[in-house]
Design an enzyme around this catalytic site. Sequence first.
Site, PDB file in Angstrom:
ATOM      1  CB  SER A 556      -5.148  77.826  37.481  1.00  0.00           C
ATOM      2  OG  SER A 556      -6.282  77.404  36.743  1.00  0.00           O
ATOM      3  CE1 TYR A 569      -2.018  75.282  33.352  1.00  0.00           C
ATOM      4  CE2 TYR A 569      -4.217  74.845  34.241  1.00  0.00           C
ATOM      5  CZ  TYR A 569      -3.236  75.741  33.848  1.00  0.00           C
ATOM      6  OH  TYR A 569      -3.450  77.084  33.960  1.00  0.00           O
TER       7      TYR A 569
END
Length: 679
Positions: A556, A569
């Site tokens: 990401s 996360y």
Amino acid sequence: MAVNPTVADLVGRSNRLGADPKNTNYAGGNTSAKGTEIDPVTGEAAELLWVKGSGGDLGTLTESGLAVLRLDRLKALVGVYPGVEREDEMVAAFDYCLHGLGGAAPSIDTAMHGLVDAAHVDHLHPDSGIAIATAADGEELTGKIFGDKVAWVPWRRPGFQLGLDIAAIKDANPEAVGCILGGHGITAWGDTSEEAERNSLWIIDTAAAYLAEHSGAEPFGPALEGYGSLPEKERRAKAAALAATLRSIASADAPMVGHFTDDARVLEFLASAEHQRLAALGTSCPDHFLRTKVKPLVLDLPAGASMEESIARLRELHEAYRVDYQGYYDRHADADSPAIRGADPAIILIPGVGMFSYGKNKQTARVAGEFYLNAINVMRGAEGLSTYAPIDEAEKFRIEYWALEEAKLARLPKPKPLASRIALVTGAASGIGKAIATRLAAEGACVVVADLDLAKAQAAAAEIGTTDVAVGVAADVSDEAAVQAGIDAALLAFGGLDLVVNNAGLSLSKALLDTTVADWDLQHNVMAKGSFLVSRAAAKVLIEQQLGGDIVYISSKNSVFAGPNNIAYSATKADQAHQVRLLAAELGEHGVKVNGINPDGVVRGSGIFAGGWGAKRAAVYGVEEEDLGRYYAQRTLLKREVLPENVANAVFVLCSADLSHTTGLHIPVDAGVAAAFLR
């Protein structure tokens, strides 16, 4: 335009005969019909032959799969036939007999159909018929079983001369409804389509009934101690454990996809005393050995042999197989023979476990296994009545390295970029994972759709393609045993693994003080630990296969960009990003590339965003949830929303030949987030 009733009857008969494996094998055999149709040039009736074209399958045949020839011109070829030594030239001559646009390309068997004096002709490869055709006393058995209703035709390679032979034998045997072709199959005929079909089925069923009534109790010999079938769970575990080694054996010359079966008939054959002798004799019907090679590789160890012993012995047998196959080629090749096509086995038999078959794609591999099962059935029948006596090695070589067969191979379409590659994508039932699996399959890969929800994984796989293209498996990536079970399922489905995409994930959007230890552990168990477990299990396979491979992490932009309320996360994404670098450094010596992709938030189609993450991120940024994708787009340099397909495109590029020298790379797919630029 109305379909000619003769053609409609032919297609219907072909489909019925081809749909039942007792009648013929996949893409094997051919059917024909003779009739008339108005020639649009002369306005007069023309006598035509409609015959299944080259490469078609009877079970799925349509009108477009028929070659259409002028019967007068085809018969006129008899007068210019230069003899058996030059009969290959006759295939090119068929093109000059085509009617109109001609339909499909005429096959080598066209002469058999055109020259035999019958309106309807079927040529089939039933196991029962080939069992008689390959028995040492096949001619005597033909007379005993069928009387004067079926004639015997000695072995001859398919071609124009075989058509002349069958035509002459039919003329000499007016009571005959068909013939047994020595070493090959059957041909039947009739004045009507119904009569031809009835005669074909009568020959097949009569042969099968005779075999059932007169075969010996142990056609493959007595049971061989220690070679019996392992219990199902144990044999499938051993098959999965051996799969990587076996694929490396089958793929030494070119990468192959595999198919595994533990069919009871295979296990029975391998448990019997004569299986080594019979396997060494090879297959006989041309359709069989063109798919399976002349003979298989057979592990000569009992079912209970250890993995270490089995792998070491398989490596030895592979070297011996290659030497033997090279010798076979050298004994028979001449200056005009095509180059050797590879010396690796297409069929590998493991006593107590089953059969692995290999091909350029899953369908080819599966069909090769089906053909070898046909061969086992044939051997059972021939040995039960007599002695199995296939055509000799020289004849097999003439067909395997036939110039016409080489020409057929040359006409095949160029393979897709990921042909023969096997991919496993985690979290692939929806969103980014599903888009990746779909793109990889579209580029020619076989795909294993792995997901926590088995039903959703199977549904996604079914959307992508048939089970020859995609299968769905359950995989909880946070559980070591479940990961190994998913990898094993991939190995049993396609015989190996080349490309792994670590995509499974979840997202918890919480501030530091609201993030619990359970939140932290859940996030890291699925993505950091899950990626590690999947990569470790996959790497073992990739190393043993000796074919290189790719591991791709869907990381990401958050792995390098710090945003609010995202500690669990983003931290686990940073963990995944560094795993890419670490594994690239470690696995490079094995030819395994490891790369990552850093997407921006993919809202549309995302299971993560639909599961609550989207609402929480929208609240953080002060926008409506339905506007989140547009919000993300406006903060990028390109002002474009990132979609699952954009990520899938990047995965394909990383795994394609164009980036064959790239490893340890992270590709941003974020439409340009300056704060996430890699440094």
